[in-house]
Enzyme design. Structure first.
Site, PDB file in Angstrom:
ATOM      1  N   SER A 238       0.852  -1.190   0.000  1.00 34.20           N
ATOM      2  CA  SER A 238       0.000   0.000   0.000  1.00 34.20           C
ATOM      3  C   SER A 238       0.885   1.237   0.000  1.00 34.20           C
ATOM      4  O   SER A 238       2.110   1.136   0.085  1.00 34.20           O
ATOM      5  CB  SER A 238      -0.902   0.000   1.238  1.00 34.20           C
ATOM      6  OG  SER A 238      -0.111   0.269   2.376  1.00 34.20           O
ATOM      7  N   LYS A 239       0.227   2.372  -0.055  1.00 32.49           N
ATOM      8  CA  LYS A 239       0.938   3.651  -0.138  1.00 32.49           C
ATOM      9  C   LYS A 239       1.969   3.826   0.973  1.00 32.49           C
ATOM     10  O   LYS A 239       2.980   4.478   0.784  1.00 32.49           O
ATOM     11  CB  LYS A 239      -0.082   4.789  -0.011  1.00 32.49           C
ATOM     12  CG  LYS A 239      -0.382   5.454  -1.324  1.00 32.49           C
ATOM     13  CD  LYS A 239      -1.162   6.705  -1.066  1.00 32.49           C
ATOM     14  CE  LYS A 239      -1.596   7.329  -2.377  1.00 32.49           C
ATOM     15  NZ  LYS A 239      -2.674   8.262  -2.170  1.00 32.49           N
ATOM     16  N   ARG A 240       1.670   3.221   2.100  1.00 32.00           N
ATOM     17  CA  ARG A 240       2.575   3.431   3.213  1.00 32.00           C
ATOM     18  C   ARG A 240       3.930   2.767   2.984  1.00 32.00           C
ATOM     19  O   ARG A 240       4.901   3.054   3.666  1.00 32.00           O
ATOM     20  CB  ARG A 240       1.827   2.990   4.479  1.00 32.00           C
ATOM     21  CG  ARG A 240       2.276   1.992   5.346  1.00 32.00           C
ATOM     22  CD  ARG A 240       1.156   1.677   6.345  1.00 32.00           C
ATOM     23  NE  ARG A 240       0.632   0.358   6.093  1.00 32.00           N
ATOM     24  CZ  ARG A 240       1.271  -0.741   6.424  1.00 32.00           C
ATOM     25  NH1 ARG A 240       2.423  -0.685   7.015  1.00 32.00           N
ATOM     26  NH2 ARG A 240       0.743  -1.919   6.158  1.00 32.00           N
TER      27      ARG A 240
END
Ligand code: GLU
Length: 471
Positions: A238-240
């Site tokens: 994910s973006k993280r």
């Protein structure tokens, strides 16, 4: 039989690397079979879909070079077709209207949970006889009661699900709009899809979709469910974990060839080969060699591949991608060296096109400030005579090329009894503003005589001012 594959993204966000990998696998399978690759935009969820996401998907596909033979088809333009088939299934008794209210369905669910049963719609409207006129209804697919749905997933092997596990799926909402599983099925049928290659988050939909396909009298495609991509901490990517959007990789200075190569290996292997040209991928890719386990995204490896492609791709092609970065920054490339030359000179020391752009800006525009560390180290008072001497020497050069400039640097070192570095570093800082650049003779040739002289003059003034301040 012509192989027809498809990529069917929902335009509810950017083109994710996971989606891009699914697209790549579908594209490779079509290309290696001389088949067709279809792009279908699954935009029926109007609230979450946006034109911006459609554009990001199309741009991402173009940038990666994943060309499609048919499409983009938009599901929102096919509502008549879905309605026609829902009607047909109703007429044939393969679907039925369900008048259950939300409350009714919820209390059924609660009862089943209380009995520790798996919650599922019990099909009560299949036989409803009471008055229904004026009531809101949805349409449900009449799933077979018995038997088992079996398919040979090309990645996962044989999968079977009892029909008793599957309840009657809603295929049209009360406003008449079709639901996701139905539109996918109709499109896969109408578009003649032979291989459905998609993320394994859809694996539970497959038996239901197969039942609907059978009810419609369609031939069943083969399925290949691709495992997901994880971040370095083992959680779903994910973006993280950093960039996950394909276009972000373009922004960050990656070459599409590098990203494609990275993605093909992420979840597929051919011996221990790491580097694959597109032609090789097409020749060697095989759905059967897709890993069953999830794969972990590794940015270091992608960076390594990017450097490899910067070094080995045709400089003309790399220059095309580099131009995009210069354009983004509004830099006029006419006022500096040709980008192809720049690629040849800079690629050894750059891992990304962003680095290459940043390291080369001084060849196209004046820099605002010198790098402070470089100034401290190389702009001491003792470099003043060096810069002044070189200014005179360079002034007299009529043929401004690397060979002649190289000779001047050597002669100056000799004449002033200094090491080459003591000559080259102050000029480097003078012309580039920092202590790193391609070889100094080449740097000066690319910068041109006028700008070299101007920048040495500016450096002399700076050294004078600094050393007045210090003393
Ligand atoms: N639209 C679905 C998604 O973006 C894919 C459907 C499919 O490939 O069957 O997840």
């Amino acid at each position: 039989m012509t192989v027809i594959t498809r990529f069917a993204p929902s335009p509810t966000g950017y083109l994710h690397v996971g989606g891009a990998r699914t697209a790549l696998y579908s594209w490779l399978h079509a290309r290696q079979s001389n088949g067709q690759f279809v792009l279908r935009i699954e935009d029926t969820d109007r609230e979450r879909s946006s034109q911006e996401s459609v554009d990001a998907i199309l741009d991402g596909m173009t940038w990666l070079g994943l060309d499609y033979d048919k499409g983009p088809y938009y599901q929102t333009q096919r509502f008549d077709r879905y309605a026609e088939l829902i009607q047909l299934l109703l007429e044939q008794g393969k679907a039925y209207r369900c008048y259950c209210t939300r409350e009714e369905v919820e209390s059924l669910r609660a009862e089943q949970m209380a009995r520790k049963e798996k919650p599922r719609y019990d099909g009560r409207c299949r036989h409803r006889t009471e008055q229904t006129e004026g009531l809101e209804s949805v349409v449900r697919f009449r799933n077979p009661d018995d038997g088992v749905v079996v398919f040979d997933d090309l990645v996962r092997g044989t999968i079977s699900v009892q029909n008793q596990e599957l309840d009657d799926l809603i295929i049209a909402r009360s406003d008449g709009t079709p639901t996701y599983n139905f539109t996918v099925v109709v499109d896969d049928m109408d578009m003649g899809i032979t291989h459905v290659i998609r993320g394994d988050d859809h694996i539970n939909n497959t038996p239901r979709q197969m039942n609907i396909l059978r009810a419609l009298g369609a031939e069943l495609p083969q399925y290949a469910h691709v495992p997901m991509i994880l971040g370095s901490d083992g959680a779903r990517l994910s973006k993280r974990h950093g960039a996950v959007s394909v276009l972000q990789y373009r922004e960050d200075g990656y070459l599409p060839d590098a990203l494609l190569n990275y993605l093909v290996r992420l979840g597929w292997s051919h011996g221990d080969q790491e580097v694959f040209s597109t032609q090789e991928m097409i020749a060697l890719f095989d759905l059967k060699d897709i890993n069953r386990a999830a794969s972990t995204f590794n940015t270091e490896k992608l960076l390594w591949l990017n450097h490899h492609y910067l070094m080995n791709d045709d400089p003309v092609s790399v220059a095309g991608h580099l131009k995009w970065h210069f354009d983004q920054r509004g830099i006029n490339i006419e006022v500096g060296p040709a980008l192809v030359d720049l690629v040849r000179i800079q690629r050894e020391r750059c891992k990304t096109l962003v680095e290459m752009t940043e390291m080369s800006l001084f060849l196209y525009q004046d820099f605002d400030a010198y790098d402070e560390k470089a100034v401290k180290k190389h702009f001491k008072a003792k470099c003043l005579p060096v810069l002044q001497y070189l200014l005179e020497q360079f002034n007299t050069v009529s043929l401004w090329n690397a060979d002649n400039l190289h000779q001047i640097v050597i002669d100056t070192a000799q004449a002033m009894d200094k090491k080459i570095g003591e000559i080259a570093q102050p000029i480097r800082v003078a012309v580039a503003g920092k202590a790193v650049s391609p070889p100094i003779d080449i740097t000066l040739e690319l910068l041109g005589k006028d700008r070299t002289l101007q920048r040495i003059e500016r450096a002399i003034r700076t050294v004078e001012e600094r050393n007045v301040e210090i003393s």
